[in-house]
Structures are given as C-alpha cells and as structure tokens.
Design a protein around this motif. Structure first.
Motif, PDB file in Angstrom:
ATOM      1  N   SER A 165      -3.603   9.293   3.649  1.00  0.00           N
ATOM      2  CA  SER A 165      -3.095   8.638   2.341  1.00  0.00           C
ATOM      3  C   SER A 165      -3.724   9.789   1.464  1.00  0.00           C
ATOM      4  O   SER A 165      -4.659  10.349   1.428  1.00  0.00           O
ATOM      5  CB  SER A 165      -3.856   7.254   2.005  1.00  0.00           C
TER       6      SER A 165
ATOM      7  N   HIS B  14     -10.115  -4.321   0.795  1.00  0.00           N
ATOM      8  CA  HIS B  14      -9.907  -5.010   2.313  1.00  0.00           C
ATOM      9  C   HIS B  14      -8.981  -3.909   2.903  1.00  0.00           C
ATOM     10  O   HIS B  14      -9.031  -4.060   4.260  1.00  0.00           O
ATOM     11  CB  HIS B  14      -9.381  -6.305   1.965  1.00  0.00           C
ATOM     12  N   MET B  15      -8.257  -3.202   2.416  1.00  0.00           N
ATOM     13  CA  MET B  15      -7.056  -2.293   3.185  1.00  0.00           C
ATOM     14  C   MET B  15      -7.909  -0.849   3.145  1.00  0.00           C
ATOM     15  O   MET B  15      -7.243  -0.124   3.946  1.00  0.00           O
ATOM     16  CB  MET B  15      -5.838  -2.192   2.107  1.00  0.00           C
TER      17      MET B  15
ATOM     18  N   THR C 202     -10.377   0.908   5.338  1.00  0.00           N
ATOM     19  CA  THR C 202     -10.958   0.849   6.509  1.00  0.00           C
ATOM     20  C   THR C 202     -11.994   1.867   6.792  1.00  0.00           C
ATOM     21  O   THR C 202     -12.047   2.714   5.877  1.00  0.00           O
ATOM     22  CB  THR C 202      -9.663   0.888   7.662  1.00  0.00           C
TER      23      THR C 202
ATOM     24  N   GLU D 281      -1.728  -1.769   4.504  1.00  0.00           N
ATOM     25  CA  GLU D 281      -2.914  -0.552   4.934  1.00  0.00           C
ATOM     26  C   GLU D 281      -2.363   0.770   4.353  1.00  0.00           C
ATOM     27  O   GLU D 281      -1.301   1.058   4.823  1.00  0.00           O
ATOM     28  CB  GLU D 281      -3.301  -1.030   6.217  1.00  0.00           C
TER      29      GLU D 281
ATOM     30  N   GLU E  49      -2.998   6.973   7.451  1.00  0.00           N
ATOM     31  CA  GLU E  49      -4.144   7.794   7.723  1.00  0.00           C
ATOM     32  C   GLU E  49      -4.567   9.151   6.891  1.00  0.00           C
ATOM     33  O   GLU E  49      -5.448   9.479   6.760  1.00  0.00           O
ATOM     34  CB  GLU E  49      -4.223   8.054   9.246  1.00  0.00           C
TER      35      GLU E  49
ATOM     36  N   GLN F 277      -0.808  -5.191  -0.554  1.00  0.00           N
ATOM     37  CA  GLN F 277      -0.710  -5.809   0.846  1.00  0.00           C
ATOM     38  C   GLN F 277      -0.581  -4.366   1.626  1.00  0.00           C
ATOM     39  O   GLN F 277      -0.122  -3.660   1.206  1.00  0.00           O
ATOM     40  CB  GLN F 277       0.585  -6.653   0.923  1.00  0.00           C
TER      41      GLN F 277
ATOM     42  N   HIS G  70     -10.771   5.108   6.997  1.00  0.00           N
ATOM     43  CA  HIS G  70     -10.475   5.889   5.709  1.00  0.00           C
ATOM     44  C   HIS G  70     -11.910   6.435   5.096  1.00  0.00           C
ATOM     45  O   HIS G  70     -11.923   7.650   4.543  1.00  0.00           O
ATOM     46  CB  HIS G  70      -9.755   4.667   4.536  1.00  0.00           C
TER      47      HIS G  70
ATOM     48  N   ALA H  80       0.875  -1.279   0.006  1.00  0.00           N
ATOM     49  CA  ALA H  80       0.034  -0.049   0.052  1.00  0.00           C
ATOM     50  C   ALA H  80       0.781   1.422   0.103  1.00  0.00           C
ATOM     51  O   ALA H  80       0.450   2.395  -0.694  1.00  0.00           O
ATOM     52  CB  ALA H  80      -0.843  -0.010   1.361  1.00  0.00           C
TER      53      ALA H  80
ATOM     54  N   SER I 127     -15.163  -4.492   0.765  1.00  0.00           N
ATOM     55  CA  SER I 127     -14.511  -3.863   1.808  1.00  0.00           C
ATOM     56  C   SER I 127     -14.934  -4.389   3.253  1.00  0.00           C
ATOM     57  O   SER I 127     -16.020  -5.077   3.137  1.00  0.00           O
ATOM     58  CB  SER I 127     -14.660  -2.426   1.627  1.00  0.00           C
TER      59      SER I 127
END
Length: 329
Positions: free
Chosen positions: A193, A207-208, A210, A188, A191, A186, A213, A164, A227
């Motif tokens: 990003s 899946h990464m 959250t 995460e 915060e 792979q 986010h 990520a 997600s």
C-alpha cells in the motif's frame, strides 16, 4: 417626494494609505473575494495587510457533500469559510441557508478553477501552512488528479463507506505529505500500500492496519488508534527496527488498551535515559504530527541504541499507549 440618492463609497478611488486602512478593517475572506473577482485590484499590497496571518488552504467536500467549501484555516480549531462552489447539473440543488458566496460552473472547468483559487490564495498569503483537503467516498471524484495537496483527510460518507482500495487509488493519484484516515473504511490495505511509504500517516480507527503493515511501514511518522496491534507485535516491530529496518522512521504512536511493558521490552538491551546521549524532550521533525506536549517528555523512557548507525530509540509504554521516538546522530 423626490427619491434620495443612494450613498456610494468609491473604495478604489482612495489613495493608497487610507485604502489599506479600509482593507485592514475587512475580513480576510472578503479581501480574498474582492481581489479574486476584480483582477484589476490585485495590486493591493495584501502581504502588508495580513502579514501576521499564516493560514492553511483548506477545501472541505464533506459538509454538504454537494459542494466544496474553501476555508482559511488559521488554527486547528479556527476555520473561516470564504467561498463555496459546485457543478451545474440537471438536479442542481444547494443550501440556501448559508451566507458564504457560492460559485457554479461546469465540470469541464474544474481543473482550471482549482488552479485559479489556489494560486490566488498562496499569492495573498505567502506565509502559509500549505494545502489541506477533506473528502468522502461520494466526493473523491470531484478533486482534479493533478491538484497538489499537502494533507488529505478521508472521512466517512453519508451514503456509503469507503473501501481501502479506493483510498489507496486516491492517494496514488494525489501524492501528499500526510494522510489522515477517519472511521468508515472497509476491507484491508494491500501489502504494498502507498500508505506504507508516506511521510506521515494517522488512523483514527486502524482496524484494517495489520501487524504486517506495521512491520513494512517505511515512512517517517505513524499514529494508530484502535488497531489490532498487540504488545508482541510491537516487540517484533522494535526488533526489526534494531536490525536496520526503516532508516527514515522518526516516530510511532499506538493508542489502544492492555499494552504490557515487559512483553514489549522483552529481549531488548534497553537502558534508562542518559543525558549525555540525548535531550530530555523529543522535538518532532514534522509539523504534521503533533500529539499533546506531555508525550514529548522522555526522561522516564527506556532507550535502545542501534549499533549500525548509532540512532537511539526512546520507548514509552503504559497500558493505553506506546510511544517510539528515534533520535538521529
């Protein structure tokens, strides 16, 4: 026996009108190469020859992962390969089974090469849909940092998966209008990003991405597949929007399973569609976010009006998807 002379066709000796007729019988990719490698022929009135073509400049580094392929992308599923290129190295190898022309040059000429082909493409097709780039973990480094791109697709690599953090660094060096993140990431995202502030973001496997986010997303359009976002998280996201969070937001589409309508709408002062407040069908504000047409029908959506700016959000819920559209006054 005397050898017969090889017939020749002096294309560039033709008058303008028959010359243009010949050009129209050629494929756009052939004309692109003809004018690219023979600069004296760039006077050709290409705009009049291909006036009905509005392509995308699409560079794909994912097919061979050894070379780039320039496509003229005419429709979402129609891509015409025009040219391939690669760097000359000691262990140089390339696919000899492909008929698309291949150009070889040194790494130091990479920036200049991108500038040449992109400028020529946009001059040839002034009515275009911008530029698109597809990369993997193994090919990100081949893209010049100063190269402007509208859309970036990040796809799984053959040799290793992306992290990520790598994706974030790449997008920071290549500001884009839309990022399309495929499988195979792979870790995460951070915060803060860059993905949280981008105009359009699509995740095919989120899946990464959250709940944190989701709450902090300040872009315009977001699409999430698979997600970890639950009905409770979506409810909190809507509450945050109602309280004034993300005034730029246009749409959110979350695809998953087991979404509960009552949980998502709990505590919200939602009302059925009022034709005096908004139209029946939502019109997307970005050409980069195009779900199927049926998603735009908001006649059965529940509406929530934000008092601070009179924006209206239409909320559509079924067990497999949640749609959130914002209508701005």
């Amino acid at each position: 026996m005397a050898q017969l002379p090889v017939p020749t066709f002096k294309l560039f000796d033709l008058p303008l009108v028959p010359f243009c007729h010949v050009m129209k019988m050629m494929e756009p990719g052939d004309v692109f190469l003809l004018t690219l490698f023979f600069p004296r022929n760039r006077w050709i009135p290409i705009k009049s020859i291909f006036r009905h073509i509005n392509p995308t400049f699409h560079v794909d580094y994912c097919g061979e992962e050894k070379e780039a392929t320039l496509f003229m992308k005419v429709q979402p599923m129609v891509q015409v390969p025009m040219l391939r290129w690669n760097f000359r190295t000691k262990d140089f190898d390339f696919n000899t089974n492909l008929t698309t022309p291949l150009i070889i040059f040194s790494t130091r000429d990479n920036n200049r090469w991108w500038e040449i082909i992109s400028n020529h493409f946009f001059q040839m097709f002034p009515n275009n849909y911008g530029s698109q780039l597809a990369v993997t973990a193994d090919t990100m480094s081949k893209v010049p940092k100063n190269q402007k791109v509208d859309i970036v697709e990040v796809r799984p690599g053959r040799h290793r998966e992306l992290n990520a953090i790598e994706v974030e660094r790449f997008l920071e060096a290549h500001p884009v209008i839309m990022a399309f993140i495929h499988l195979g990431i792979q870790g995460e995202f951070s915060e803060n990003s860059i993905l949280l502030t981008m105009e359009n973001v699509i995740f095919s496997n989120a899946h990464m991405f959250t709940p944190r986010h989701l709450y902090n997303f300040s872009g315009n359009n977001l699409l999430l597949r698979n997600s970890p976002i639950t009905s409770t998280h979506i409810n909190q996201f809507i509450v945050n929007w109602y309280l004034g969070n993300n005034t730029k937001l246009d749409s959110v589409l979350i695809l998953g399973t087991d979404f509960d309508r009552e949980t998502i709408l709990a505590g919200l002062n939602v009302k059925p569609w009022n034709r005096t407040k908004r139209p029946a069908y939502y019109t997307p504000k970005s050409r980069y976010v195009c779900p199927v047409d049926e998603y735009y029908d908001c006649t059965h959506a529940m509406d929530l009006e934000r008092q601070s700016d009179n924006c209206v959000a239409s909320i559509k819920v079924n067990p497999r998807r949640v749609i959130f559209y914002v209508w701005k006054p």
